[in-house]
Design an enzyme around this catalytic site. Sequence first.
Site, PDB file in Angstrom:
ATOM      1  N   ASP A 240       0.870  -1.161   0.000  1.00 18.85           N
ATOM      2  CA  ASP A 240       0.000   0.000   0.000  1.00 18.85           C
ATOM      3  C   ASP A 240       0.918   1.226   0.000  1.00 18.85           C
ATOM      4  OD1 ASP A 240      -2.065   1.785   0.011  1.00 18.85           O
ATOM      5  OD2 ASP A 240      -3.157   0.847   1.662  1.00 18.85           O
TER       6      ASP A 240
HETATM    7  C1  BGC Z   1      -4.957   3.379  -0.005  1.00 23.89           C
HETATM    8  C2  BGC Z   1      -5.060   2.395  -1.153  1.00 23.89           C
HETATM    9  C3  BGC Z   1      -4.825   3.086  -2.448  1.00 23.89           C
HETATM   10  C4  BGC Z   1      -3.472   3.772  -2.410  1.00 23.89           C
HETATM   11  C5  BGC Z   1      -3.149   4.514  -3.676  1.00 23.89           C
HETATM   12  C6  BGC Z   1      -3.679   4.183  -0.063  1.00 23.89           C
HETATM   13  O1  BGC Z   1      -3.717   5.214   0.872  1.00 23.89           O
HETATM   14  O2  BGC Z   1      -5.019   2.688   1.228  1.00 23.89           O
HETATM   15  O3  BGC Z   1      -6.313   1.763  -1.142  1.00 23.89           O
HETATM   16  O4  BGC Z   1      -4.914   2.182  -3.515  1.00 23.89           O
HETATM   17  O5  BGC Z   1      -3.465   4.712  -1.340  1.00 23.89           O
HETATM   18  O6  BGC Z   1      -3.943   5.640  -3.795  1.00 23.89           O
END
Ligand code: BGC
Length: 754
Positions: free
Chosen positions: A230
């Site tokens: 993530d």
């Molecule tokens: C989120 C993800 C997301 C990623 C990219 C993170 O903060 O938890 O779900 O895909 O950011 O935007």
Amino acid sequence: MTTPRDHLSELSNEEKASLTSGKDFWTLKAIDRIGVPSIMVTDGPHGLRKQAAESDHLGLGNSVPATCFPPASGLGSSFDPALAERVGVALGVESAIEDVAVILGPGINIKRSPLCGRNFEYVSEDPIVSGVIGAGLVKGIQSQGVGSSLKHFAANNQEFERMTASSDVDPRPLREIYLRGFERVVKDAQPWTVMCSYNKINGVYASQDPWLLTQVLRDEWGFDGLVVSDWGAVNDRVAALVAGLDLEMPGGDGAPDRAVALAADSDPAVASALDASAGRVLDLVGLAQASPAVAGPLDVEAHHALAREVAGRSIVLLRNEPVEGAPLLPLAPSATVALIGEFARTPRYQGGGSSHINPTRVDSALDALTAELGDHVAFAPGFAFDPAAPGQDALRDEAVALAASRDVAVVFLGLTDAEESEGFDREHIDLAAHQLALLDAVVAANPRTVVVLSNGAVVALPFADRVPAILEAWLLGQAGGSATVDVLLGAVNPSGRLAETIPHRIEDTPAFGNFPGSNGHVRYGEGILVGYRWYDARDIAVTFPFGHGLSYSAFSYGAVSAVVAASGDIEVTVPVTNTGSRDGREVVQVYVAPVASAVERAPRELKAFASVEIAAGATADVVLTVRREDLAYWDIRVDRFVVEGGAYRVEVGASSRDLRGSALVEVGGDTVVVPLTPESTLAAVFAHPIAGPMIASTFAAIQAQLGEGDGVLSGEAMEKMMGSFPIGRLPSFGWGLDRAGVDQLIAAANAPQG
Ligand code: BGC
């Protein structure tokens, strides 16, 4: 034709390391000298969020227009994997047109508490629903040559301290509830990538947990795709790489790459992990390259129409009581309608954060209803979103007067962006007091009132007994307004079902007291009793149960038959008749539980479901398959899933608390031989296939020696008492079984069987 992977051995450690982190927010690094291009990955999950200029992962910067489909809380309520697959296809097409290699979704974390700020992005409180809908989405996306990213792996069930908190979960709930949906999607749909979560699990960051990322995901489930972090989830990059994390996102300042390359130069374990991860990045690039380019432009109308169809299928008719002899819904075509509530004019159709989409257009219920009913509709906002805004009383009075002057009042209530979003959790499940006060006043003025809810996660419904009709309309994507009107007017016969229980009070919910934790830890104290499993086990009344949802039609169920097939799966058949006068859909649900179990079980667990279209007056023979592996519980003695043998009750119904029939089946169990130790109880020793007969004859000999009357080892109560006695402690009692005898018995029991 060579593939990018063919060049792996030509790369230096620096080059390999460079592949294992992003170039920037949304792209991977190219290596021009071997012809490896930079590919793009972007959010997800319910629409494409390809940012043009200012990049961030919080949904701040604008992105190219894309169709906003219903977020997962809506789509999950369809209980229809085929519909999810069609949404996936559309997401894949939109991604392919924009040259996006991987779309970051679906998110299938379990809704452990209604308070989690991101529940709107998740499917269900149940792992089978989450897994089946998630697999549908992944299959659809990937059918278009675009990868998906199954997220957030794993046990990421709250936003509070989401980047550091440890989800402290026992093995059974971890396997049976929190990992089961992921396992299903990985095995059924082979996502190109899995995104590890921010949190720790039992003290270890998911991003650097070899148990999670390698043992479970790859060795046990056979995942052969790429694990991406993530955004910002990596704490120690070298540890993460060795644990099985292939790609750190977004790009860093280069220091972690240098650390990886340096470690790989001197440590063969890091070098081989780097080879594996760089190879997987090259594989991903290869998959993306092999996908045919898709020419635009996007068919905006067709995708909007799909978004509308899906939104209509996501709406749950919670209640539709007769008023003066007939249910309020669908609205009579001649009715005059007071349309009340700011949400009808300014729809809330998606959640805040990284999933925020720049929609191609947005339908409001006000416009859609006016288009259908003309001047039979009059609108009053009723309230301003911000409770502190001036003039709320005047808005309320205006709406109440309008309600009194019309045949029916349709009141839109809900949660605002300020109340639920990625990044923080809610603190309660109540609707704003000024909205509830408005509703009370409207109902007093006109009891013929319909409530339409706009919310990403469940809210308490203290008015549930006082309002004749309620639609749970979730966040429904860009066509939610027109889809809601489709249901209000009966153009669409509602068929959504609750994929999460609506409780009376937050105090009733399973995680209450254990959410969101403190001092860096959140204890999953409710264990396996998540969602309806909890309310059923504790016999707690709820406002609307899991699986509930009404139709403008009615369905009756015939006799349930269930048989165990040669594969071990249970085949369930039930005739379902549409006894109403409209064509409609019924979501047939199969709940299963063993009649008796050696371990704690929920009273029933959903194991199969089907959304079936049945014409008015027709009967469908609905056939559902319960997979044998879904009957298993996680046996901590042997660290694997085990199916207990014996009778299982198979219940079929229209919700978890509206069971219409049942059948019993006899299931053959898995053989579990638990290695014996001196700590094994006499009960376990007696039950052991080899040691059991041995100890029985030893005891018979001892008994014979002691003679009749002294019954030390006989009698029911004595048997129970001795049942929990460790075998290794018997020698001290001097009954003729010495230490050597015990050791012999254990050795014989544990000897490999030829
Ligand atoms: C989120 C993800 C997301 C990623 C990219 C993170 O903060 O938890 O779900 O895909 O950011 O935007």
